[in-house]
Enzyme design. Structure first.
Site, PDB file in Angstrom:
ATOM      1  CG  ASN A  12      -1.964  -1.280   1.025  1.00  9.72           C
ATOM      2  OD1 ASN A  12      -2.396  -1.618   0.118  1.00  9.72           O
ATOM      3  ND2 ASN A  12      -2.376  -1.506   2.273  1.00  9.72           N
ATOM      4  CE  LYS A  15       4.949  -2.478  -3.819  1.00  9.52           C
ATOM      5  NZ  LYS A  15       3.905  -2.279  -2.610  1.00  9.52           N
ATOM      6  CD  GLU A  88       2.206  -6.808  -7.057  1.00  8.08           C
ATOM      7  OE1 GLU A  88       2.973  -7.477  -6.160  1.00  8.08           O
ATOM      8  OE2 GLU A  88       1.379  -5.973  -6.905  1.00  8.08           O
ATOM      9  CD  GLN A  90       6.407  -8.675  -4.867  1.00  9.54           C
ATOM     10  OE1 GLN A  90       6.527  -7.543  -5.351  1.00  9.54           O
ATOM     11  NE2 GLN A  90       4.955  -8.729  -4.766  1.00  9.54           N
ATOM     12  CB  CYS A 147       1.735   3.690  15.321  1.00 10.84           C
ATOM     13  SG  CYS A 147       2.939   3.532  14.633  1.00 10.84           S
TER      14      CYS A 147
END
Length: 193
Positions: A12, A15, A88, A90, A147
């Site tokens: 997210n 990319k 993608e 990877q 956070c």
């Protein structure tokens, strides 16, 4: 001198959006680009790159046994290719990453690869490991944890929303299956699983 670029991040970070914008920039100037996506990623359909914000484009669906250098060389002979873009990344094999270095070094075509650095267990993907070792430029795209800190980890969640600790390295999914987190909150989520 052409280079191989690896744009990596957690889930997210945008990319695919950046990839599609880069291709658009080349095409707007009358230059031809080649887009590839591993065939294993069928979330938007076979051979389609789709961003979460609604941008999309057709791409060549790439099998692990296919030779990227041969594809690009043939396409470049038919019509000059200004840039090769891989989503993608990877999921590429080590051999395919080496072929991309040949596209850059021998054909003089820049190669822009976009992908995850690590899987849901914090382990490098094969394609990412090869790109981290062989790419000329490494560029981190940043996204944030709930956070507010930089997210660097990809937490896999089950249907109940709880962290998944074990399973196959590759399980295609989006926001329903993965959550980008900072390392601290990733560890906390695993400890509660």
């Amino acid at each position: 001198m052409s280079k191989v670029y690896f744009y990596y991040s957690a889930m997210n970070a945008g990319k695919s959006t950046v990839l599609l914008q880069s291709s658009y920039n080349y095409r707007e100037r009358g230059m031809h680009t080649l887009l590839f996506v591993p065939a294993i990623d069928t979330r938007a359909g076979v051979g389609r790159i789709q961003s979460r914000i609604g941008l999309g484009a057709e791409a060549m669906a790439l099998q692990p046994t296919e030779n990227l250098f041969d594809h690009v060389k043939a396409a470049h002979a038919a019509q000059p290719v200004a840039c090769v873009l891989i989503d993608e990344a990877q999921f590429l094999t080590r051999a395919q990453v080496e072929q991309l270095t040949d596209v850059s070094d021998r054909l003089g075509i820049p190669v822009l690869c976009y992908g995850l650095r690590t899987d849901f267990q914090g382990q490098l993907f094969t394609g990412s490991a090869a790109l981290l070792a062989l790419a000329d430029n490494l560029i981190e795209l940043k996204t944030i944890c709930h956070c507010g800190r930089k997210a660097t980890m990809n937490l896999r969640v089950g249907p109940d929303g709880r962290a998944v600790k074990e399973g196959a390295q590759v399980e295609i999914g989006g926001n329903e299956r993965y959550v980008a987190m900072c390392r601290r909150h990733y560890k906390d989520a695993l400890a509660q699983a």
